[in-house]
Motif scaffolding. Structure first.
Motif, short mmCIF file in Angstrom:
data_model
loop_
_atom_site.label_atom_id
_atom_site.label_comp_id
_atom_site.label_asym_id
_atom_site.label_seq_id
_atom_site.Cartn_x
_atom_site.Cartn_y
_atom_site.Cartn_z
N TRP A 179 16.45 -15.55 50.30
CA TRP A 179 17.46 -15.86 51.31
C TRP A 179 16.83 -16.53 52.53
N PRO B 248 15.23 -10.68 46.87
CA PRO B 248 16.39 -11.42 47.38
C PRO B 248 16.23 -11.87 48.83
N GLN C 14 15.91 -20.04 51.76
CA GLN C 14 17.10 -20.89 51.71
C GLN C 14 17.48 -21.39 53.10
N GLN C 15 17.34 -20.54 54.11
CA GLN C 15 17.72 -20.93 55.47
C GLN C 15 16.84 -22.08 55.97
N SER D 3 20.13 -12.41 61.08
CA SER D 3 18.96 -12.99 60.41
C SER D 3 17.67 -12.35 60.91
#
Length: 253
Positions: free
Chosen positions: A182, A178, A185-186, A146
């Protein structure tokens, strides 16, 4: 949401991504010797002895002495080289393969290795702060990966990356689309999914660490928010046919 497939972002400062490749190989080897090549009981012992267990690290509980494989503080790093199954391993290593080379290029080999390990440790720490009394072992390279994703999007937001959207539709998109989705979203899942099987806290910790560390660990002269737009090979148009001027006008051959 999406799976990264390929980018065409050439290396500028190093000949090859030696650290990225070594990390991938090491993760695969550790998975083999703590998973498929040993029995289920041995795999569980490895996860318990090498995984990050907040309750043990923060002194809420003690691990049975026979299960201790490394000092508790060492599990801030060792957990990041273990994975539950091949899919868990493959997803993390795919992200590392697509995005790790350019982050390594921007930092250099040694600093990238320190960056990767620091993001792993930050992921474990954040997981522990979110769930300090958890007795379950945290395993997986997601925290470190990450951090790599966060660094990549700050370095190369406009580079086009082939991604498989919803596991079905391949699209070449600027990296920021993207990757920002992403990352968002985390954080969102960290808020709404506090009891799930995924440690969103580890992901968020890695993202925060990666975003900060790239500011100080990148090479001198390496810019943030690189303006260059690089297109993957798969979407570069074929060269136009050569035109020859003939007596009756243009002729293509």
């Amino acid at each position: 949401m999406f799976i990264p497939l390929h980018d065409r972002n050439g290396l500028k400062h190093i000949k090859a991504q030696y650290v990225t490749i070594t990390l991938i190989v090491l993760n695969v080897l550790v998975w083999l010797v703590t998973g498929p090549l040993v029995g289920e009981q041995a795999a569980m012992r490895a996860a318990t002895g090498l995984g990050f267990i907040p309750a043990v690290v923060f002194d809420y509980a003690m691990l049975e002495p026979s299960l201790v494989l490394v000092p508790p503080d060492a599990t801030f790093l060792t957990y990041a080289f273990l994975h539950t199954d091949w899919l868990h391993l493959a997803s993390n290593m795919l992200f590392l393969w697509v995005f790790g080379d350019n982050v390594e290029d921007a930092m250099g080999h040694v600093r990238f290795l320190l960056f990767y390990l620091a993001c792993a440790a930050a992921g474990a720490l954040t997981h522990g702060l979110v769930m300090p009394t958890s007795a379950g072992p945290l395993i997986g390279a997601s925290g470190a990966v990450s951090g790599v994703v966060a660094a990549y999007v700050l370095l190369h937001p406009k580079v086009r990356v082939w991604v498989l959207v919803f596991f079905r539709l391949p699209l070449p998109l600027p990296a920021w689309i993207p990757l920002i989705l992403w990352i968002g979203q985390q954080f969102f899942m960290l808020v709404i999914d506090t009891e799930g099987g995924v440690s969103w806290g580890a992901h968020v910790g890695g993202i925060l660490a990666g975003s900060l560390l790239v500011l100080v660990l990148r090479r001198k002269g390496v810019p943030l928010f690189d303006r260059a737009i690089v297109t993957p090979n798969a979407v570069i148009p074929a060269p136009a046919a050569v035109s020859e001027r003939g007596p009756w006008g243009d002729r293509t051959g």
